[in-house]
Scaffold this motif. Structure first.
Motif, PDB file in Angstrom:
ATOM      1  N   ALA A  43     -14.302 -12.582  -8.578  1.00 16.15           N
ATOM      2  CA  ALA A  43     -12.927 -12.808  -7.866  1.00 16.15           C
ATOM      3  C   ALA A  43     -11.873 -12.293  -8.284  1.00 16.15           C
ATOM      4  O   ALA A  43     -11.210 -11.486  -7.554  1.00 16.15           O
ATOM      5  CB  ALA A  43     -12.772 -14.182  -7.331  1.00 16.15           C
ATOM      6  N   GLY A  44     -11.763 -12.276  -9.280  1.00 15.14           N
ATOM      7  CA  GLY A  44     -10.386 -11.617 -10.178  1.00 15.14           C
ATOM      8  C   GLY A  44     -10.605 -10.140 -10.040  1.00 15.14           C
ATOM      9  O   GLY A  44      -9.624  -9.309  -9.734  1.00 15.14           O
ATOM     10  N   VAL A  45     -11.823  -9.547 -10.190  1.00 16.68           N
ATOM     11  CA  VAL A  45     -11.918  -8.132 -10.226  1.00 16.68           C
ATOM     12  C   VAL A  45     -11.753  -7.563  -8.875  1.00 16.68           C
ATOM     13  O   VAL A  45     -11.166  -6.575  -8.590  1.00 16.68           O
ATOM     14  CB  VAL A  45     -13.592  -7.759 -10.669  1.00 16.68           C
ATOM     15  CG1 VAL A  45     -13.689  -6.255 -10.572  1.00 16.68           C
ATOM     16  CG2 VAL A  45     -13.613  -7.827 -12.309  1.00 16.68           C
ATOM     17  N   ARG A  46     -12.189  -8.282  -7.806  1.00 17.04           N
ATOM     18  CA  ARG A  46     -12.260  -7.822  -6.357  1.00 17.04           C
ATOM     19  C   ARG A  46     -10.487  -8.026  -6.134  1.00 17.04           C
ATOM     20  O   ARG A  46     -10.202  -7.042  -5.384  1.00 17.04           O
ATOM     21  CB  ARG A  46     -12.999  -8.825  -5.705  1.00 17.04           C
ATOM     22  CG  ARG A  46     -14.422  -8.499  -5.733  1.00 17.04           C
ATOM     23  CD  ARG A  46     -15.101  -9.281  -4.583  1.00 17.04           C
ATOM     24  NE  ARG A  46     -16.656  -9.049  -4.824  1.00 17.04           N
ATOM     25  CZ  ARG A  46     -17.504  -9.990  -5.251  1.00 17.04           C
ATOM     26  NH1 ARG A  46     -17.001 -11.322  -5.166  1.00 17.04           N
ATOM     27  NH2 ARG A  46     -18.856  -9.880  -5.336  1.00 17.04           N
ATOM     28  N   SER A  47      -9.872  -8.810  -6.370  1.00 17.81           N
ATOM     29  CA  SER A  47      -8.534  -8.979  -5.948  1.00 17.81           C
ATOM     30  C   SER A  47      -7.619  -7.971  -6.726  1.00 17.81           C
ATOM     31  O   SER A  47      -6.591  -7.567  -6.012  1.00 17.81           O
ATOM     32  CB  SER A  47      -7.896 -10.435  -6.322  1.00 17.81           C
ATOM     33  OG  SER A  47      -7.942 -10.437  -7.851  1.00 17.81           O
ATOM     34  N   THR A  48      -8.015  -7.725  -7.736  1.00 20.17           N
ATOM     35  CA  THR A  48      -7.398  -6.331  -8.720  1.00 20.17           C
ATOM     36  C   THR A  48      -7.667  -5.107  -8.015  1.00 20.17           C
ATOM     37  O   THR A  48      -6.727  -4.520  -7.776  1.00 20.17           O
ATOM     38  CB  THR A  48      -7.766  -6.386 -10.110  1.00 20.17           C
ATOM     39  OG1 THR A  48      -7.481  -7.770 -10.716  1.00 20.17           O
ATOM     40  CG2 THR A  48      -7.129  -5.443 -10.890  1.00 20.17           C
ATOM     41  N   SER A  49      -8.913  -4.858  -7.542  1.00 16.94           N
ATOM     42  CA  SER A  49      -9.312  -3.491  -6.932  1.00 16.94           C
ATOM     43  C   SER A  49      -8.393  -3.646  -5.540  1.00 16.94           C
ATOM     44  O   SER A  49      -8.182  -2.500  -5.107  1.00 16.94           O
ATOM     45  CB  SER A  49     -10.729  -3.565  -6.825  1.00 16.94           C
ATOM     46  OG  SER A  49     -11.466  -4.489  -6.110  1.00 16.94           O
ATOM     47  N   ALA A  50      -8.521  -4.864  -4.803  1.00 16.62           N
ATOM     48  CA  ALA A  50      -8.037  -4.642  -3.467  1.00 16.62           C
ATOM     49  C   ALA A  50      -6.398  -4.365  -3.638  1.00 16.62           C
ATOM     50  O   ALA A  50      -5.830  -3.712  -2.890  1.00 16.62           O
ATOM     51  CB  ALA A  50      -8.066  -6.157  -2.801  1.00 16.62           C
ATOM     52  N   GLN A  54      -4.409  -1.291  -1.978  1.00 19.50           N
ATOM     53  CA  GLN A  54      -3.323  -1.451  -1.496  1.00 19.50           C
ATOM     54  C   GLN A  54      -2.194  -0.916  -1.624  1.00 19.50           C
ATOM     55  O   GLN A  54      -1.394  -0.360  -0.629  1.00 19.50           O
ATOM     56  CB  GLN A  54      -3.137  -3.071  -1.421  1.00 19.50           C
ATOM     57  CG  GLN A  54      -1.538  -3.301  -0.423  1.00 19.50           C
ATOM     58  CD  GLN A  54      -1.411  -4.989  -0.507  1.00 19.50           C
ATOM     59  OE1 GLN A  54      -2.345  -5.682  -1.114  1.00 19.50           O
ATOM     60  NE2 GLN A  54      -0.284  -5.103  -0.219  1.00 19.50           N
ATOM     61  N   GLY A  55      -1.699  -0.569  -3.112  1.00 20.18           N
ATOM     62  CA  GLY A  55      -0.728   0.064  -3.565  1.00 20.18           C
ATOM     63  C   GLY A  55      -1.057   1.549  -3.346  1.00 20.18           C
ATOM     64  O   GLY A  55       0.091   2.253  -2.869  1.00 20.18           O
ATOM     65  N   LEU A  56      -2.321   2.127  -3.508  1.00 21.50           N
ATOM     66  CA  LEU A  56      -2.379   3.367  -3.544  1.00 21.50           C
ATOM     67  C   LEU A  56      -2.276   4.036  -2.073  1.00 21.50           C
ATOM     68  O   LEU A  56      -1.858   5.191  -1.845  1.00 21.50           O
ATOM     69  CB  LEU A  56      -3.739   3.886  -4.094  1.00 21.50           C
ATOM     70  CG  LEU A  56      -3.626   3.976  -5.574  1.00 21.50           C
ATOM     71  CD1 LEU A  56      -5.111   4.040  -6.015  1.00 21.50           C
ATOM     72  CD2 LEU A  56      -2.584   4.835  -6.169  1.00 21.50           C
ATOM     73  N   LEU A  61       1.843   5.606   2.522  1.00 17.67           N
ATOM     74  CA  LEU A  61       2.098   5.559   3.788  1.00 17.67           C
ATOM     75  C   LEU A  61       3.385   4.975   4.212  1.00 17.67           C
ATOM     76  O   LEU A  61       3.729   5.339   5.441  1.00 17.67           O
ATOM     77  CB  LEU A  61       0.829   4.846   4.461  1.00 17.67           C
ATOM     78  CG  LEU A  61       0.479   4.794   5.893  1.00 17.67           C
ATOM     79  CD1 LEU A  61       0.167   6.185   6.242  1.00 17.67           C
ATOM     80  CD2 LEU A  61      -0.529   3.992   6.098  1.00 17.67           C
ATOM     81  N   GLY A  62       3.569   3.661   3.740  1.00 20.90           N
ATOM     82  CA  GLY A  62       4.825   3.132   4.094  1.00 20.90           C
ATOM     83  C   GLY A  62       6.056   3.983   3.763  1.00 20.90           C
ATOM     84  O   GLY A  62       7.176   4.053   4.556  1.00 20.90           O
ATOM     85  N   GLY A  63       6.034   4.882   2.848  1.00 20.22           N
ATOM     86  CA  GLY A  63       7.390   5.766   2.749  1.00 20.22           C
ATOM     87  C   GLY A  63       7.218   6.991   3.686  1.00 20.22           C
ATOM     88  O   GLY A  63       8.356   7.402   4.232  1.00 20.22           O
ATOM     89  N   PHE A  89       4.308   7.344  -3.678  1.00 24.52           N
ATOM     90  CA  PHE A  89       3.230   7.501  -4.675  1.00 24.52           C
ATOM     91  C   PHE A  89       3.526   7.233  -6.170  1.00 24.52           C
ATOM     92  O   PHE A  89       2.675   6.847  -6.771  1.00 24.52           O
ATOM     93  CB  PHE A  89       2.690   9.011  -4.313  1.00 24.52           C
ATOM     94  CG  PHE A  89       1.499   9.580  -5.305  1.00 24.52           C
ATOM     95  CD1 PHE A  89       0.365   8.933  -5.100  1.00 24.52           C
ATOM     96  CD2 PHE A  89       1.815  10.141  -6.309  1.00 24.52           C
ATOM     97  CE1 PHE A  89      -0.742   9.455  -5.756  1.00 24.52           C
ATOM     98  CE2 PHE A  89       0.544  10.687  -7.011  1.00 24.52           C
ATOM     99  CZ  PHE A  89      -0.387  10.310  -6.605  1.00 24.52           C
ATOM    100  N   ALA A  90       4.653   7.452  -6.400  1.00 22.08           N
ATOM    101  CA  ALA A  90       5.121   7.255  -7.848  1.00 22.08           C
ATOM    102  C   ALA A  90       5.115   5.952  -7.977  1.00 22.08           C
ATOM    103  O   ALA A  90       4.704   5.324  -9.087  1.00 22.08           O
ATOM    104  CB  ALA A  90       6.563   8.073  -7.992  1.00 22.08           C
TER     105      ALA A  90
END
Length: 110
Positions: A43-50, A54-56, A61-63, A89-90
């Motif tokens: 679950a920790g690996v999945r939450s980290t990858s999510a 989300q950040g990438l 996209l928001g910017g 992106f930065a």
């Protein structure tokens, strides 16, 4: 237990084989349970990858979306949109660096 073709009931050698099989199955299940990682670790690996995905995706996209709106109001298309998209992106790259430096047990508390 079912009777064999001869019409007789199960013999003691069959019982011993079944008992031995049950014992071996229990031992194999115990070894498999010890070998398998705990569910919380996955679950920790999945939450980290999510969080990374989300950040990438979300930051650039928001910017770009906010920059497009400002460009529409100010008439400066496409410069503000491009600037905020690259800033997003930065920010996403910096967030990935921060995520990669975290230990897995620290991420579990979030």
């Amino acid at each position: 237990m079912a009777e064999d073709e001869s019409g007789q009931g199960p013999t003691s050698s069959q019982d011993a084989r079944l008992t031995s099989l049950d014992e071996r199955l229990r031992r194999a299940e115990r070894v498999e349970d010890e070998r398998r990682p705990p569910v919380d670790a996955l679950a920790g690996v999945r939450s980290t990858s999510a969080r990374a995905l989300q950040g990438l995706v979300g930051m650039p996209l928001g910017g770009a979306l906010i920059g497009w709106l400002i460009d529409r109001l100010a008439g400066t298309a496409p410069w503000v949109m491009l600037g905020l998209m690259f800033a997003g992106f930065a920010g996403a790259v910096l967030d990935m660096i921060r995520i990669s430096k975290q230990r897995p047990d620290q991420d579990a508390g979030k």
